[in-house]
Each structure stands twice: as C-alpha cells, then as structure tokens.
Enzyme design. Structure first.
Site, short mmCIF file in Angstrom:
data_model
loop_
_atom_site.label_atom_id
_atom_site.label_comp_id
_atom_site.label_asym_id
_atom_site.label_seq_id
_atom_site.Cartn_x
_atom_site.Cartn_y
_atom_site.Cartn_z
CG ASP A 110 -45.80 18.23 36.68
OD1 ASP A 110 -47.04 18.73 37.61
OD2 ASP A 110 -46.77 18.68 35.26
CE1 TYR A 117 -44.37 27.39 34.81
CE2 TYR A 117 -45.68 28.82 35.51
CZ TYR A 117 -45.34 27.82 35.82
OH TYR A 117 -45.87 26.93 36.87
CG ASP A 150 -48.34 15.92 31.01
OD1 ASP A 150 -48.48 14.85 30.56
OD2 ASP A 150 -48.04 16.58 32.23
NE ARG A 204 -49.91 19.14 34.13
CZ ARG A 204 -50.38 18.11 35.76
NH1 ARG A 204 -50.14 16.89 34.77
NH2 ARG A 204 -50.16 18.71 36.62
#
Length: 296
Positions: free
Chosen positions: A46, A74, A88, A184
C-alpha cells in the site's frame, strides 16, 4: 549484490519502498533507472507502507511467480480506540471508543487468538476483484462491498510495545504470515475483539521469502549505484541446481523432456556448462519436464 547492468540484463532488485508511493510508481522509477521496459513486482505494498518490494527485470519477471515468496514479515503499529473507512490511517475516522478499560493483558490475550491458521475477511479497500473490478475501486465509487473470508496463516504475532494515550492505545507488533494476509485486517479485528475498534497507523514489510531489508536499497541509492541480483544467482540460491552437459543443455533450451535425471521433488534450476541459467524443471515419473524456460 552488484554487477554491470545493461538494459538487456535479467535479474532481481530488492527495493526499500518509501511511504507515499504506490508499487506501480516504484516499478516506473526502476524502468527509468535500469533503462528497460520489462519490469514487474511481486506482492503489492500500500502507498502508506514501506519496506521490501521484490522487483523483476526482463526475463526475471517470469521468475517472480516461481520464487518462494509466500511467507512475509511485517512490523506494524495498531491504534486501538479508533476505526476508519480503510482500516488504516489513510481513511476517514468512522468511530471512536474509550480505551481506559483495555489492559496490556487483555491485548495479549486477544492477540493469542489471531495466531495460527485463521479465517480473515480482507479489508474492503483491498485489490481483490469483485465481479471483475477491484474492491477498492467499488468502495471509492460509493458501492457497498462484502468480501468473503479466507484462510490465512499467522505464524508469529509478537507484541513489541504498548503505549497508552488519553484517547487511544498504540500497539507495536511484529508479524510473520502467509501471502494473502492483510495486516490492516489484523488491526481491525484486534480492535473488534477488544470492543474498541482499531486501525493500522504504520506498516513496514521487513521480509518477502528470503529477501529482507538487508538486501533492500532505496530508490535514491539505486539511482546512484544500481545494485541487483543476476537471474542465475537468484535461481541457484533458491532452487536445487543441476549442471547439464552440452547435449542436455540443447534439449533444455527447447523445453524437451529429459530422462534419467533423478531430480529432487519440486523445481530444479537447470544450468548449461557455461553457468547460464536455462530453465526450471521438475520430475514427472521417469522424465524431467520443464515448468518454465528462460532462454530462447
């Protein structure tokens, strides 16, 4: 991870994507830096996210689909107490909840429920196609989107820090997960489990398969010195290697099956006597057959 690159070279570049840039824009920048049009990436990030983006050059774009890139890592920050339209920080705030009753112990217990194989509904603004159109495109057009849950695996979900504020709680986490897992959605679902809502405020991908931040370079750094991995090095480092003789190499170049090689299960990288990477082959009974040929 250096070498003399020409626009005809085949290889992999590991980019440390900056925030505020789409993966498509990164590909466009690499096209200009490398001087070649045939560039593709594996695993979209993203715009708000940073970190590892694996980019293929020329014939290596075809190799991306064969690399073991399913497992990813992550580092992220989840804000509890606030929900947004996009799950988000880029979305608009939908609702807020008091967080004064949420303890670190409660957060830890809730996180425990999201480890292992879980059923996850992707974020509505994901790139998943619904009747031929991206979900995020439908959401932006004002449509209501309902996505189906899918099985994903979260092999590690560690809480690194919990910071309690007056109106929200920020939770730093580190996650190892399978391809198709939406961080997310993990943030959204953790907030829902705690009854206070949640969304993602920061995301950095630290690893894709065997490619991590140690191998990643910023776009500015790549513009100064184009560090890349030749396709032969990537293939040899990812798959079992078979060094063919001249006769076998001639057959491999045209994608013909080969008898009696006794290859390991799965794909094997086939090389000619000069060290040129030719193809990926796998065993089929008494024969070895190609899954992809990279030379003509």
């Amino acid at each position: 991870m250096t070498g003399s690159f020409t626009p005809a070279s085949d290889g992999i570049v590991v980019v440390d994507k900056p925030a505020g840039m789409t993966s498509h824009t990164v590909v466009a920048r690499i096209r200009r830096i490398a001087g070649t049009r045939k560039v593709g990436h594996a695993g979209t990030l993203d715009p708000m996210a940073t970190g590892v983006l694996v980019v293929g050059l020329n014939r290596a774009t075809r190799l991306l689909g064969h690399l073991q890139l399913a497992d990813k890592s992550y580092d992220a920050t989840i804000r509890l107490g606030v929900t947004t339209t996009t799950d988000d920080a880029e979305g608009e705030i939908v609702s807020t909840f008091p967080v004064d009753g949420v303890t670190a112990e409660a957060i830890s217990a809730a996180v425990d429920g999201f480890r292992g194989e879980i059923s996850q509904v992707p974020s509505k603004v994901s790139a998943i196609k619904v009747d031929g159109k991206r979900a995020y495109e439908r959401v932006r057009a004002g449509e209501e989107v309902a996505l189906k849950a899918r099985a994903v695996t979260v092999s590690r979900y560690d809480i690194l820090d919990v910071r309690v504020g007056a109106d929200a709680i920020d939770v730093d986490v580190s996650v190892d997960c399978s391809s198709g897992t939406y961080i997310r959605a993990l943030a959204r679902d953790l907030g829902a489990e705690l009854g206070v809502g949640g969304h993602l405020t920061a995301l950095r991908r630290t690893r894709v398969g065997s490619f991590d931040l140690k191998a990643a370079r910023s776009l500015d750094s790549l513009a100064e010195s184009f560090d890349w991995l030749p396709i032969a090095d990537v293939a040899a480092g990812t798959f079992p290697r078979y060094d063919a003789d001249d006769a076998q190499a001639a057959a491999i170049r045209t994608g013909r099956p080969l008898p009696g090689l006794n290859l390991e299960p799965g794909q094997t990288a086939m090389f000619d006597p000069t060290g040129t990477f030719l193809a990926l082959y796998e065993p089929h009974g008494p024969l070895a057959k190609p899954t992809a040929v990279f030379v003509s």
